[in-house]
Design a protein around this motif. Structure first.
Motif, PDB file in Angstrom:
ATOM      1  N   ILE A 353       8.007   9.241   5.605  1.00 53.52           N
ATOM      2  CA  ILE A 353       9.279   9.346   4.893  1.00 53.52           C
ATOM      3  C   ILE A 353      10.337   9.850   5.859  1.00 53.52           C
ATOM      4  N   GLN A 354      11.512   9.320   5.689  1.00 57.06           N
ATOM      5  CA  GLN A 354      12.671   9.774   6.441  1.00 57.06           C
ATOM      6  C   GLN A 354      13.644  10.370   5.430  1.00 57.06           C
ATOM      7  N   TYR A 355      14.173  11.572   5.706  1.00 49.52           N
ATOM      8  CA  TYR A 355      14.973  12.246   4.692  1.00 49.52           C
ATOM      9  C   TYR A 355      16.198  12.909   5.318  1.00 49.52           C
ATOM     10  N   GLU A 356      17.188  13.135   4.460  1.00 56.41           N
ATOM     11  CA  GLU A 356      18.384  13.862   4.877  1.00 56.41           C
ATOM     12  C   GLU A 356      19.059  14.451   3.637  1.00 56.41           C
ATOM     13  N   ILE A 357      19.830  15.549   3.841  1.00 57.87           N
ATOM     14  CA  ILE A 357      20.565  16.183   2.754  1.00 57.87           C
ATOM     15  C   ILE A 357      22.046  15.843   2.925  1.00 57.87           C
ATOM     16  N   MET A 358      22.685  15.431   1.841  1.00 55.80           N
ATOM     17  CA  MET A 358      24.089  15.045   1.910  1.00 55.80           C
ATOM     18  C   MET A 358      24.817  15.500   0.648  1.00 55.80           C
ATOM     19  N   GLU A 366      26.243   4.088  -5.748  1.00 52.48           N
ATOM     20  CA  GLU A 366      25.554   4.159  -4.463  1.00 52.48           C
ATOM     21  C   GLU A 366      24.077   4.506  -4.619  1.00 52.48           C
ATOM     22  N   ILE A 367      23.668   5.028  -5.773  1.00 57.24           N
ATOM     23  CA  ILE A 367      22.271   5.452  -5.952  1.00 57.24           C
ATOM     24  C   ILE A 367      21.343   4.246  -5.788  1.00 57.24           C
ATOM     25  N   PRO A 368      20.388   4.299  -4.872  1.00 60.53           N
ATOM     26  CA  PRO A 368      19.487   3.158  -4.624  1.00 60.53           C
ATOM     27  C   PRO A 368      18.660   2.820  -5.864  1.00 60.53           C
ATOM     28  N   ARG A 369      18.385   1.522  -6.032  1.00 61.48           N
ATOM     29  CA  ARG A 369      17.588   1.053  -7.169  1.00 61.48           C
ATOM     30  C   ARG A 369      16.228   0.510  -6.748  1.00 61.48           C
ATOM     31  N   ASN A 370      15.892   0.610  -5.452  1.00 68.94           N
ATOM     32  CA  ASN A 370      14.608   0.040  -5.043  1.00 68.94           C
ATOM     33  C   ASN A 370      13.496   1.089  -5.101  1.00 68.94           C
ATOM     34  N   LEU A 371      12.257   0.634  -4.935  1.00 66.68           N
ATOM     35  CA  LEU A 371      11.089   1.504  -5.105  1.00 66.68           C
ATOM     36  C   LEU A 371      10.920   2.508  -3.981  1.00 66.68           C
ATOM     37  N   TYR A 372      11.477   2.241  -2.825  1.00 67.43           N
ATOM     38  CA  TYR A 372      11.127   3.043  -1.658  1.00 67.43           C
ATOM     39  C   TYR A 372      12.295   3.821  -1.049  1.00 67.43           C
ATOM     40  N   THR A 373      13.412   3.883  -1.735  1.00 71.32           N
ATOM     41  CA  THR A 373      14.506   4.785  -1.349  1.00 71.32           C
ATOM     42  C   THR A 373      15.001   5.476  -2.606  1.00 71.32           C
ATOM     43  N   MET A 436       6.408   9.888  -7.174  1.00 67.67           N
ATOM     44  CA  MET A 436       5.186   9.165  -6.867  1.00 67.67           C
ATOM     45  C   MET A 436       5.625   7.953  -6.067  1.00 67.67           C
ATOM     46  N   ILE A 437       5.474   8.026  -4.769  1.00 67.55           N
ATOM     47  CA  ILE A 437       6.094   7.034  -3.891  1.00 67.55           C
ATOM     48  C   ILE A 437       5.563   5.631  -4.207  1.00 67.55           C
ATOM     49  N   VAL A 457      15.682  10.232   0.329  1.00 67.16           N
ATOM     50  CA  VAL A 457      14.350  10.015   0.919  1.00 67.16           C
ATOM     51  C   VAL A 457      14.037   8.521   0.967  1.00 67.16           C
ATOM     52  N   GLN A 458      13.618   8.065   2.128  1.00 65.01           N
ATOM     53  CA  GLN A 458      13.216   6.662   2.288  1.00 65.01           C
ATOM     54  C   GLN A 458      11.784   6.603   2.793  1.00 65.01           C
ATOM     55  N   TYR A 459      10.951   5.790   2.152  1.00 69.24           N
ATOM     56  CA  TYR A 459       9.559   5.628   2.558  1.00 69.24           C
ATOM     57  C   TYR A 459       9.433   4.362   3.399  1.00 69.24           C
ATOM     58  N   MET A 460       8.587   4.417   4.410  1.00 71.58           N
ATOM     59  CA  MET A 460       8.306   3.240   5.220  1.00 71.58           C
ATOM     60  C   MET A 460       6.884   3.360   5.757  1.00 71.58           C
ATOM     61  N   GLU A 461       6.299   2.202   6.083  1.00 70.16           N
ATOM     62  CA  GLU A 461       4.970   2.207   6.666  1.00 70.16           C
ATOM     63  C   GLU A 461       5.024   2.848   8.038  1.00 70.16           C
ATOM     64  N   GLU A 462       3.934   3.505   8.387  1.00 73.83           N
ATOM     65  CA  GLU A 462       3.887   4.214   9.677  1.00 73.83           C
ATOM     66  C   GLU A 462       4.073   3.245  10.815  1.00 73.83           C
ATOM     67  N   GLY A 463       4.896   3.617  11.770  1.00 71.95           N
ATOM     68  CA  GLY A 463       5.128   2.795  12.939  1.00 71.95           C
ATOM     69  C   GLY A 463       6.394   1.976  12.867  1.00 71.95           C
ATOM     70  N   ILE A 464       7.020   1.904  11.662  1.00 68.56           N
ATOM     71  CA  ILE A 464       8.261   1.142  11.531  1.00 68.56           C
ATOM     72  C   ILE A 464       9.424   1.963  12.034  1.00 68.56           C
TER      73      ILE A 464
END
Length: 464
Positions: A353-358, A366-373, A436-437, A457-464
């Motif tokens: 996961i990659q994350y930041e506070i804003m 602007e709120i994301p609608r996809n499963l992984y952000t 639950m990611i 928070v954004q989820y991605m497969e390891e190595g991406i």
């Protein structure tokens, strides 16, 4: 007899013009007969020919004498011969397998080298005949075979061809007698310590006393069984093509694919399913298929083990088959990684996961609608966020009224396979699951107009 063998070769499309045929010749009656027949047919059928002889290192001088006999036989006809020597006893001891199995592996290794030597259009001709086929059928029956075992030895399998399956041992011996052709006799063929030798020396003679055409009749049954087996295999393949799908390192099969079909067809479908998951049919028994059938009829969450380290699980209208050793890692774990900085990247169990506070811009489009952000109200976090897998007591808030639901119940309601639940990564605030990611977030942490700081928070497969 040559006309019969020629017709059989053409019936099964064994040899095409321009191909190369490598003949496995041991020096015994069967392989010498095969050599003589193909040596006579090579000019009229337009193929080239060579010989391979495998010395097993078991019978000492007698074995070496067989090798010299084969070399003289081939060279006398102007045909090249390659000899291979293997210490089969040592191979068997090292691998923990029988001498028969070790010898078979040695032979097929030699044939593979021959095919590589002569190229893609090489056929390997072996000297199995009708009696061998009948003996193989009995051997399979004794071991608990189904329809596939009754089909006996296949005339063609890949680049392996068996032109003599249409003739009996008695015809082979008569052919060699009339041709004045000598051959070698392997004394170990009479040793009753080997199962096949007991069938050959004790059982088959008694069957032929009952009916002199026993071998012929058994080979006709093998042909019928082959046709039936091929039909079932074709039908099962069509079902699997429609209802089977890859799932991670395993496969998933929709059980509606079994509905309304005769039980014999259902068993065939499950056999093909198991074979694809296991990568081989060799050690899949009738008992495995019966267990798989019972699993399909049983309740969700039950599991059985199949050969080659494969587990099968019933899960909400599906059978899931997957590598057990991978699944052994998918257990509840205390491993956790805390988010300690204002921004960063964390990895656990193959995902990151990659994350930041804003700040809150109040622009909710602007709120994301996809499963992984996802966005969360950062100031509602009480215990600090961590990335982990599930634990007993995990829960989340189901709605804006504060109703809670246990994570376990959510997984059950959403029909998440048991085999997958312990692998799902969670973003947690103590026992309260924030996300639950890949699934849903807790209502409690949703961004509202009162939110001051947003955790992205954004989820991605390891190595991406």
């Amino acid at each position: 007899m040559i006309n019969k063998i020629t017709a059989y070769i053409k019936q099964h499309h064994m040899i095409q013009k321009g191909e190369h045929v490598c003949v496995g010749v041991s020096g015994g009656a069967d392989s010498v007969c095969l050599f003589r027949v193909l040596e006579e047919l090579r000019h009229t059928m337009g193929f080239t020919m060579s010989v391979a002889h495998i010395e097993h290192g078991i019978r000492g001088e007698e074995s070496l004498s067989d090798m010299e006999f084969v070399k003289e036989l081939a060279e006398g006809a102007g045909i090249s011969v390659t000899t291979y020597a293997y210490l089969v006893k040592e191979i068997a001891a090292k691998r923990g397998i029988s001498l028969e199995e070790a010898g078979r592996e040695a032979r097929y290794q030699a044939f593979a080298e021959e095919a590589a030597r002569y190229g893609a259009n090489t056929k390997i001709a072996l000297a199995h005949h009708a009696n061998d086929n009948a003996e193989t059928m009995l051997f399979h029956l004794c071991r608990g075979s189904g329809m596939d075992g009754l089909r006996g030895i296949r005339p063609v399998r890949g680049n392996i061809i068996r032109p003599l399956l249409c003739v009996a041992r008695s015809e082979i011996e008569e052919f060699l007698r009339l041709a004045g052709q000598e051959y070698r006799t392997d004394a170990t063929n009479a040793e009753l310590v080997y199962s096949r030798n007991r069938i050959r020396c004790r059982i088959m003679p008694e069957m032929e006393k009952i009916n002199g055409n026993a071998v012929l009749h058994m080979n006709r049954l093998a042909e019928d069984a082959a046709e039936i087996s091929d039909y079932f295999c074709k039908e099962a393949d069509a079902v699997l093509k429609k209802y089977m799908a890859s799932e991670g390192e395993g496969i998933r099969f929709g059980l509606e694919g079994l509905m309304g079909r005769p039980s014999v067809m259902q068993r065939r479908i499950l056999m093909e399913l198991a074979a694809r998951a296991c990568g081989s049919r060799k050690d899949i028994t009738r008992e495995h298929i019966v267990s798989l059938f019972k699993l399909a009829e049983g309740g969700t969450g039950k599991k059985i083990s199949l050969p080659y380290g494969i587990d099968a699980e019933k899960s909400y209208g599906f059978l899931r088959l997957y590598p057990a050793r991978k699944q052994d890692c998918a257990v509840e774990t205390a491993e956790e990684i805390f988010l300690e900085k204002q921004s960063g990247r964390l990895c656990l169990q193959g995902g990151c996961i990659q994350y930041e506070i804003m700040g809150n811009s109040k622009n909710y489009e602007e709120i994301p609608r996809n499963l992984y952000t996802k966005w969360f109200d950062y100031d509602k976090i009480k215990n600090g966020l961590c990335l982990r897998t599930r634990r007993p007591g995990d829960y989340f808030e189901l709605d804006c009224y504060g109703h809670r639901q246990k994570l376990k119940n959510y997984f059950m309601n959403e029909k998440v396979p048991q085999s997958k639940r312990a692998q799902i990564m969670l973003l947690a605030d103590g026992s309260h699951i924030v996300w639950m990611i890949g699934y849903r977030i807790s209502e409690y942490y949703k961004v509202t107009e009162r939110t001051k700081r947003i955790l992205k928070v954004q989820y991605m497969e390891e190595g991406i």
